[in-house]
Design an enzyme around this catalytic site. Sequence first.
Site, short mmCIF file in Angstrom:
data_model
loop_
_atom_site.label_atom_id
_atom_site.label_comp_id
_atom_site.label_asym_id
_atom_site.label_seq_id
_atom_site.Cartn_x
_atom_site.Cartn_y
_atom_site.Cartn_z
N LYS A 115 21.91 -3.71 7.62
CA LYS A 115 23.19 -3.24 8.33
C LYS A 115 24.11 -2.11 7.55
CE LYS A 115 25.40 -7.19 7.12
NZ LYS A 115 25.85 -8.66 7.62
N ARG A 162 33.34 -17.61 14.33
CA ARG A 162 32.78 -16.08 14.59
C ARG A 162 32.13 -16.14 16.03
NH1 ARG A 162 30.74 -11.90 10.16
NH2 ARG A 162 28.70 -12.99 10.51
N HIS A 179 25.17 -19.17 10.12
CA HIS A 179 25.77 -18.52 8.98
C HIS A 179 26.97 -19.06 8.15
CE1 HIS A 179 26.24 -14.68 6.87
NE2 HIS A 179 27.50 -14.44 7.41
N ARG A 199 17.92 -14.38 4.94
CA ARG A 199 18.40 -13.22 5.42
C ARG A 199 19.07 -12.51 3.96
NH1 ARG A 199 20.50 -16.45 9.46
NH2 ARG A 199 22.77 -16.14 8.55
N TYR A 244 49.00 13.99 -7.18
CA TYR A 244 49.69 13.88 -6.22
C TYR A 244 50.78 12.63 -6.65
CZ TYR A 244 47.03 16.53 -2.73
OH TYR A 244 46.53 17.33 -2.10
N CYS A 302 42.49 11.80 -5.16
CA CYS A 302 42.80 12.86 -4.04
C CYS A 302 41.67 12.58 -3.08
CB CYS A 302 42.69 14.20 -4.60
SG CYS A 302 44.03 14.34 -6.00
N MET A 303 41.55 13.37 -2.09
CA MET A 303 40.44 13.15 -0.96
C MET A 303 39.26 13.64 -1.57
SD MET A 303 40.43 14.81 2.76
CE MET A 303 42.06 14.14 3.40
N ASP A 304 39.09 14.64 -2.25
CA ASP A 304 38.14 15.29 -3.09
C ASP A 304 37.75 15.40 -4.49
OD1 ASP A 304 37.34 15.93 0.24
OD2 ASP A 304 39.32 17.15 -0.32
C1 LIG Z 1 25.33 -9.58 6.75
C2 LIG Z 1 24.58 -10.78 6.95
C3 LIG Z 1 23.65 -11.29 5.94
C4 LIG Z 1 23.49 -10.86 4.57
O1 LIG Z 1 24.54 -11.21 3.79
P1 LIG Z 1 24.52 -11.05 2.28
O2 LIG Z 1 25.82 -11.89 1.70
O3 LIG Z 1 24.65 -9.66 1.98
O4 LIG Z 1 23.25 -11.41 1.89
C5 LIG Z 1 22.85 -12.59 6.49
N1 LIG Z 1 23.02 -12.81 7.89
C6 LIG Z 1 23.96 -12.36 8.63
C7 LIG Z 1 24.09 -13.11 10.15
C8 LIG Z 1 24.81 -11.18 8.22
O5 LIG Z 1 25.83 -10.80 9.23
#
Ligand SMILES: *Cc1c(COP(=O)(O)O)cnc(C)c1O
Length: 384
Positions: free
Chosen positions: A47, A144, A173, A229, A273, A320-322
């Site tokens: 993601k 969540r 999770h 995961r 700045y 700065c921005m850039d």
């Molecule tokens: C982002 C996410 C992960 C991965 O988490 P890490 O801490 O980067 O390993 C696993 N499961 C879910 C549901 C997530 O949203």
Amino acid sequence: MQIHQSANTTNGDIRATWVEVNFTRLSQNLQAIRTHVAPAKVMIVVKANAYGHGLAEVAKHLSSQADYIGVAVLEEGIFLRELGVTIPILVLGGIWGDQVPQYLQHNLTLTASSVERLEQIDTIAGQMGLKAKVHLKIDTGMERIGVHYYSAHTIQETAQMCVNVEVEGIFSHFANADSGDLTHARLQLERFNEVLRFYENHSLPMPMRHMANSAAILQIPESHFDMVRPGIMLYGVYPSPESARTVQVLPVLAWKTRVVYFKVVKPGHPVSYGSSWQSDHPVRIVTLPVGYGDGYFRSLSNKTKVIIHEKKYPQVGNVCMDQMMVNIETDSAFNGDDVTLLGESGREAITAQDLADWAGTIPYEILTNINTRVPRVYITEDEE
Ligand SMILES: *Cc1c(COP(=O)(O)O)cnc(C)c1O
């Protein structure tokens, strides 16, 4: 060791600021995770533009080595399907609005995080003449999305009555698996195990169980279940300074730039700045073409360091921005010299955790914040 650069993106010749993504390390990290969790399967979490590493390239490089892909939102899943990725993809986040048909059209696995959603998925799959692949989301202590562990039987029972749904998986999770104190994480694990007893109690086949993010892969082997995961550790970054390092991984991403300007600044002449920094003696100041517009946090101003010629120097004045400025005191640096913002250079290194500490955030945000304006260059190492 030879370095090969792939030409699938613009390189540092176009912009003097770029990100290098090391494919060899990415594969090695995945392999190290696999070995550690076997026989559990591995869902690679890509993601947020693969934590800033480039979604398309990372997914293409790793999909043949992974069992499953995890993304956060529908658009990321569709993007991967349109890219030609064929392995299973689970969209981990909630389903928004009327998106169910799009999940089904693109053969994406859906997260069912409420009884109503599950029923909606069943109805729409029936209308489309398809069978929906679903993972049930159980909330064991994150508050969540997901059905609370203490009412999980409602979604588990509903699932038994859905004829157009295949409950392929069930997951939860962790909120605190990266902590030095695993009390809450263990409580969550206990709750999840309790939820899973439903299947044994009803003599039903057990869906694929998964719960472990990077921190739990490292710290809670009992949570590996049928699949893990990993996100951040796939990219070679540990989730927190406290978490155990039971798997060796190496950082995949380096962020580089070049010196583009040199000047001597007299005492009493503040830099940038807001005039937040000045010297009491003459100093040599170089300008780098990178700033918060690239995702280099402004909150790093006067706190961060960069590496030039294998030596660390302090950044001075507000980012700065850039552009931003660096104090090299009496040392020399020339236009075009390489500068490491994040990564290794000789014996020196600046880690995502260093930048996170200086910016008051976590390494996740450092990585995902690097803008798409910064070109990514993909390299592989050849052992000779
Ligand atoms: C982002 C996410 C992960 C991965 O988490 P890490 O801490 O980067 O390993 C696993 N499961 C879910 C549901 C997530 O949203």
